[in-house]
Structure formats: structure tokens, C-alpha cells
Design an enzyme around this catalytic site. Structure first.
Site, PDB file in Angstrom:
ATOM      1  N   HIS A 196       0.839  -1.209   0.000  1.00 52.11           N
ATOM      2  CA  HIS A 196       0.000   0.000   0.000  1.00 52.11           C
ATOM      3  C   HIS A 196       0.874   1.260   0.000  1.00 52.11           C
ATOM      4  O   HIS A 196       0.615   2.207  -0.747  1.00 52.11           O
ATOM      5  CB  HIS A 196      -0.867   0.064   1.273  1.00 52.11           C
ATOM      6  N   LYS A 249     -15.186  -7.847   6.432  1.00 50.92           N
ATOM      7  CA  LYS A 249     -14.956  -8.664   7.636  1.00 50.92           C
ATOM      8  C   LYS A 249     -14.631  -7.742   8.816  1.00 50.92           C
ATOM      9  O   LYS A 249     -14.140  -6.636   8.631  1.00 50.92           O
ATOM     10  CB  LYS A 249     -13.776  -9.609   7.401  1.00 50.92           C
ATOM     11  N   ARG A 253      -1.856  -6.335  -8.110  1.00 52.44           N
ATOM     12  CA  ARG A 253      -0.712  -7.202  -7.790  1.00 52.44           C
ATOM     13  C   ARG A 253      -0.461  -8.223  -8.882  1.00 52.44           C
ATOM     14  O   ARG A 253       0.665  -8.508  -9.241  1.00 52.44           O
ATOM     15  CB  ARG A 253      -0.962  -7.922  -6.461  1.00 52.44           C
ATOM     16  N   SER A 279      -3.018  -7.534   3.213  1.00 51.24           N
ATOM     17  CA  SER A 279      -3.254  -7.303   4.645  1.00 51.24           C
ATOM     18  C   SER A 279      -3.705  -8.593   5.322  1.00 51.24           C
ATOM     19  O   SER A 279      -3.302  -8.891   6.443  1.00 51.24           O
ATOM     20  CB  SER A 279      -4.334  -6.233   4.839  1.00 51.24           C
TER      21      SER A 279
END
Ligand code: PNS
Length: 155
Positions: A17, A41, A88, A125
Site C-alpha cells: 500500500h 470482515k 498485484r 493485509s
């Protein structure tokens, strides 16, 4: 003036990030980081903690705000109409393309994709949280102050 909005959960912010935001600063005059208040979540870190972690990495160079609701509404509220997302690998592409097209159709907000630095292309993450929870080495994958916060959280 060119401006970019970098949205995400940032739970926690990773070196991937940080790299994308840093590179946005080279391309855009103004960079706003938008931290989603309630990710899908239950987050490990509160939204206040996630905002603070990004502020610690960039100081005054970027604006960091939290948001609720539609990203395009937040983009309009802060006067930015270009979203930047890091990509990515091809695995990211389908969903990111869908979101980009939805955001454009909802409000005419464009999305620009920034290829992630290959050094961090395996990072997420959720993987950092898992490695940290299971006792693996996560220092070097996140900024030092984020590693300290993970250590404090997980003991
Ligand atoms: O870091 P993430 O979890 O990949 O970030 C996803 C995020 C926050 C950018 C995305 O879930 C989002 O834009 N949420 C806001 C709600 C919204 O606008 N939904 C419609 C998107 S097309």
C-alpha cells in the site's frame, strides 16, 4: 491540479500500500487516502488506528480520511474524480475491473490501475494478519510502526 483517491481497508497498511501511495505522490498533485470504516470482515484494527497508521507514514503529504457508504460519493465529497488501485497480479483484475466499471457507471469516476512493485506482489493485509497471528515473521512486510502495533495487539 491532478488529484487521486486511494481507497482500501488498510487492515493493516502494508509496504505494498505504502509503495502505491508513494508512487501516486509522484504522479498526482494531491493524494487522498480513503479508509473504509466497515470492511466486509470485522477488522483487526479500528478505523481510527488504520487512519493513524497511514498518517504516520506520510505526515502532511497525503490527506487520510475514513468513509462509509459508496466510494464514488466520498470521491465527489472530497472533490477527487480519479480512483487509483494497485494491481498485484491477474487474480486482482476481474474484481477490480468490475468495480472500476461500476464506479464509472454510477458517477463517471474513472479508475487508474497502478502495477504493484513486484517486491510486494505477494503481500496482502489478510496474509500479514494471518502470519502475525500464527507467529511468523511480518517485520519487513509492513512499516515499522505498523509492526509495533501488530506486536502490541498480538503480544
Ligand atoms: O482494501 P480493499 O478491501 O480491497 O478495499 C475495497 C474498497 C474499500 C475499495 C471497496 O470495497 C469499496 O469501494 N467499498 C465502498 C463501497 C462501494 O462503493 N461499493 C461499490 C464498489 S463498485
Amino acid at each position: 491540479m491532478t488529484a487521486a483517491l486511494c481507497p482500501g481497508s488498510f487492515d493493516p497498511p502494508t509496504n505494498g500500500h505504502i509503495d502505491v501511495i508513494e508512487r501516486c505522490l509522484r504522479v498526482f498533485d494531491r493524494v487522498v487516502v480513503a479508509v473504509v470504516r466497515n470492511p466486509s470482515k470485522e477488522p483487526m484494527f479500528s478505523v481510527e488506528d488504520r487512519v493513524d497508521m497511514i498518517r504516520k507514514s506520510f505526515g502532511e503529504r497525503v490527506e487520510v480520511e475514513s468513509f462509509d457508504g459508496l466510494l464514488v460519493d466520498f470521491a465527489k465529497a472530497v472533490g477527487v474524480d480519479v480512483i487509483v488501485k494497485g494491481l498485484r497480479a491477474v487474480g486482482d483484475f476481474d474484481y477490480e475491473l468490475q468495480m472500476a466499471q461500476m464506479n464509472r457507471s454510477l458517477a463517471g469516476v474513472e479508475t487508474v490501475f497502478m502495477p504493484t512493485n513486484p517486491e510486494w506482489s505477494y503481500l496482502s493485509s489478510s496474509l500479514v494478519r494471518e502470519v502475525a497471528r500464527l507467529g511468523g515473521e511480518y517485520r519487513g512486510l509492513v512499516p515499522e510502526h505498523v509492526a509495533a502495533a501488530l506486536e502490541e495487539r498480538l503480544g
